[in-house]
Design a protein around this motif. Sequence first.
Motif: not given
Length: 247
Positions: A160-166, A191-205, A207-211
């Motif tokens: 995950v990249f936020r420009p303020q942090q890199g 492998l693509v499922g392992m990475v792609g679903t991790a990306q999905a989890a990251a973006v859902l987190n 969007l819902t305001g997870a740390p």
Amino acid sequence: MNDNQLLRYSRHILLDEIGIGGQEKLLSATVLVVGCGGLGNAALPYLAAAGVGTLIVADDDITDQTNLQRQICFAEQDIGRGKAQALADFLRSRNGDCRVEARAERLDAASLAALLPRCDAVLDCCDNFATRHAINAAAVVANVPLVSGAAVGFAGQWAVFRPQQGCYACLFGVETAAEQACATFGVFSPLVGMVGTAQAAAVLNLLTGAPPSENLLHCCDARRGTWQTFRFARNPDCPVCSQASNY
């Protein structure tokens, strides 16, 4: 939310970390996903099922026989169809309330600059460094969080990249490295499922305001079934994000 939505998303609503407020954030969100190959096929069904309100899916490629080994949203009858439209149809069939915009094009700097101000997050699921760098640069200018993933052989990674942090360029530089195409090196189907679903989890987190969990590169070895995480820092001299006018 109406009664149907309350029932449909009840398993999210039961989670204290999401609840009604978090689900409403998902329903009002817009996410751009660049690339409808293996990573996009893994990430997008979960984003649609989870109730992300608007998904913009972009890819200029055509589905062929070799894709079916890992791009599980495509069926044999999709061979010869544009990936963006075929995947959009699949997502609409899974959640009719999800607005899906299909763009059958390779997004360039101008189109990314036009799209990203509409978006709450962008997923990089593409397969070439030129597009990755264009997505990163546009995300920095628009101040939109980027979830980037890659997979080839048995090795995958996401961050995950936020420009303020890199940004992506802080970690990988701006040079275009030699491409490692699946057609040349192969790719392990799950492998693509392992990475792609991790990306999905990251973006859902996101969007819902997870740390936030920025500045972490997650690397997967699908042969051994292991993950490693590496911390990285923002480059104060990064030519992409250090001079961004909104920081």
